[in-house]
Design a protein around this motif. Sequence first.
Motif, short mmCIF file in Angstrom:
data_model
loop_
_atom_site.label_atom_id
_atom_site.label_comp_id
_atom_site.label_asym_id
_atom_site.label_seq_id
_atom_site.Cartn_x
_atom_site.Cartn_y
_atom_site.Cartn_z
N THR A 1 40.69 11.04 49.41
CA THR A 1 41.38 10.66 50.64
C THR A 1 41.58 9.15 50.79
N ASP A 2 40.81 8.32 50.08
CA ASP A 2 41.00 6.87 50.21
C ASP A 2 42.35 6.46 49.63
N PHE A 3 43.01 5.51 50.28
CA PHE A 3 44.31 5.05 49.78
C PHE A 3 44.18 4.48 48.37
N GLU A 4 43.04 3.88 48.05
CA GLU A 4 42.85 3.29 46.73
C GLU A 4 43.08 4.31 45.60
N SER A 5 42.67 5.56 45.82
CA SER A 5 42.91 6.58 44.79
C SER A 5 44.40 6.84 44.62
N PHE A 6 45.12 6.97 45.74
CA PHE A 6 46.57 7.20 45.66
C PHE A 6 47.27 6.01 45.00
N ARG A 7 46.86 4.79 45.43
CA ARG A 7 47.51 3.59 44.89
C ARG A 7 47.32 3.51 43.38
N ARG A 8 46.09 3.72 42.94
CA ARG A 8 45.83 3.55 41.50
C ARG A 8 46.58 4.59 40.68
N VAL A 9 46.59 5.84 41.12
CA VAL A 9 47.31 6.89 40.37
C VAL A 9 48.80 6.57 40.34
N ALA A 10 49.37 6.20 41.48
CA ALA A 10 50.83 5.93 41.54
C ALA A 10 51.20 4.72 40.70
N GLN A 11 50.39 3.66 40.77
CA GLN A 11 50.75 2.46 40.00
C GLN A 11 50.53 2.68 38.50
N THR A 12 49.52 3.46 38.13
CA THR A 12 49.35 3.79 36.71
C THR A 12 50.54 4.62 36.22
N ALA A 13 50.96 5.58 37.03
CA ALA A 13 52.12 6.41 36.66
C ALA A 13 53.37 5.54 36.53
N ALA B 1 53.19 4.57 52.53
CA ALA B 1 52.28 3.50 52.13
C ALA B 1 52.46 3.16 50.65
N LEU B 2 52.65 4.20 49.82
CA LEU B 2 52.84 3.97 48.38
C LEU B 2 54.17 3.29 48.08
N ALA B 3 55.17 3.53 48.93
CA ALA B 3 56.47 2.89 48.73
C ALA B 3 56.34 1.37 48.76
N ALA B 4 55.34 0.89 49.53
CA ALA B 4 55.17 -0.56 49.67
C ALA B 4 54.48 -1.19 48.47
N VAL B 5 53.81 -0.38 47.64
CA VAL B 5 53.08 -0.95 46.50
C VAL B 5 53.64 -0.48 45.17
N THR B 6 54.82 0.16 45.19
CA THR B 6 55.52 0.55 43.97
C THR B 6 56.99 0.15 44.11
N THR B 7 57.72 0.21 43.00
CA THR B 7 59.12 -0.23 43.06
C THR B 7 60.12 0.79 42.48
N SER B 8 59.66 1.66 41.60
CA SER B 8 60.62 2.51 40.89
C SER B 8 60.28 4.00 40.91
N ILE B 9 59.03 4.35 41.01
CA ILE B 9 58.64 5.76 40.89
C ILE B 9 59.11 6.55 42.11
N GLY B 10 59.55 7.80 41.88
CA GLY B 10 59.96 8.68 42.97
C GLY B 10 58.76 9.16 43.76
N LEU B 11 58.99 9.53 45.03
CA LEU B 11 57.92 9.89 45.96
C LEU B 11 58.23 11.25 46.55
N VAL B 12 57.49 12.28 46.12
CA VAL B 12 57.82 13.67 46.44
C VAL B 12 56.85 14.22 47.49
N ALA B 13 57.38 14.64 48.63
CA ALA B 13 56.58 15.21 49.71
C ALA B 13 56.80 16.72 49.77
N THR B 14 55.71 17.49 49.65
CA THR B 14 55.80 18.93 49.87
C THR B 14 55.81 19.18 51.37
N GLN B 15 56.84 19.86 51.86
CA GLN B 15 57.00 20.08 53.30
C GLN B 15 57.51 21.51 53.54
N ASN B 16 56.96 22.14 54.52
CA ASN B 16 57.18 23.56 54.76
C ASN B 16 58.36 23.81 55.70
N THR B 17 59.18 24.81 55.36
CA THR B 17 60.33 25.13 56.22
C THR B 17 59.98 26.11 57.33
#
Length: 471
Positions: free
Chosen positions: A37-49, A89-105
């Motif tokens: 749940t910490d943002f640091e985990s999301f940031r590191r995975v997204a920036q490594t990707a 939040a990840l959009a602010a620390v990345t520049t090119s990777i796509g950002l996919v949100a699972t959302q229910n209809t």
Amino acid sequence: MTHHHRIAGNGQIQFGVFFQGVNHTTVWKDAQSGSQTDFESFRRVAQTAERGLFSAFFLGEGLRLREHLGRIHDLDVVGRPDAQTALAALAAVTTSIGLVATQNTTYNDPADLAHRLASLDLLSGGRAAWNIVTTDNAWTGANFRRGGFLQHEDRYIRAEAFVQTAKAIWDSWADGAIAGSRNDPRWLREDAISTVKRHDESFDVEITGRLPRSSQQHPVLFQAGDSPDGRDFAVRNADVIFSAHPELEDAKKFRDDIVARTLKAGRPADDVKIFPGQEFILGATAAEAEEKHQWVRSLQVGPETAIAYLEQFWGRTLTEYDPDGPLPDIDPIVDVTNPTRGNAFHGKSAKDLAAQWRADAKENGQSIRQFVAARSRLNGRGLVGSYDDIADKLAEYAHAGAVDGFNITPWIVPGGLDDIVNELVPRLQDRGVYRTEYEGTNLRENLGLRAPLTRRGSLTSTQLTESEEVA
């Protein structure tokens, strides 16, 4: 802008990363395991990707904590902050990777969700995507709309109406709606915004869209339903399928089926990209990878997890059974499994399944724990091998045109992509099957997608040339 010439079987592979957030396969007991749940985990995975030139960072969604035999399932990792909040939040620390949100209809409103997705799309510079999912059971519904839920056969009817409404909202601003210069008399051109009206059994709405489109026109649409209805929904509406068919021969059959359905839906054969989910366990040598594989499986499927896995199908506690012994010789007390552990466990014919599993385990000489660990592998989880062997195997996928890429599930966060990016990606680039730079400036371009379906007739020939792949 770089033009794309990618079609099915063009000899290229892309990667996305699926940050699951809830499951029993993310190792959390190792010293290198990080927070879910910490943002640091999301940031590191997204920036490594992104360092590995991945196309997309993909977040799942859970609308209710999983339960097991009537109580919260406390063996799974649990997390999943709101996807669009995390992705913004990840959009602010990345520049090119796509950002996919699972959302229910089922439990969202199209005017609200379309606006939030358009907001993420604009603020990220055209990198947003929506993984469209449906829910139809009363157990989940108890958390929403005063307990409302859909009948199973109605879930795609509402989903289709929802997606059509969202697309109409995104299309409701005319091209050139905003003043092109300071000399224009108005910031917003007169009559530039159309009202979206929909009056049917699903929705009774009149909506004024509140945002212009991003550079990619619409958020990219993902879909993961695997039933015939789900596949038909995907080829009518989606750009990318997150599939459950990672094995090569199965992937080829799935591709053939989707191509046939895509053509029947009136779209070009290569219009829908396919990214199966996959787990990678790698090592410098095959022996090292296999040793790591056994260690990872032992952490993913501990004694308690193995017993709990069977309990969901047997419908009763099985703590009297030895996890290193044979499968229970008693029958389940339920006929059909319930949805409280998620879709993978839902709606199974319990007694038939138990009989089959007992026979399979006996034939293969497997204990409960070995059987459950093997089922994880049989469900398509796991390419295990040396960096070079896996690079060769992925090159085979690329040349066969079986998939457009893989949505990788790290077995540990936040470091689960490190060896893939540091060791596997360079080997794929050496084999000419993986990009060496991002081709475009938004997600649609980087996935090699054409313009959104509802925009193809309205774009000028110049705009089409810039945004549409020419096969």
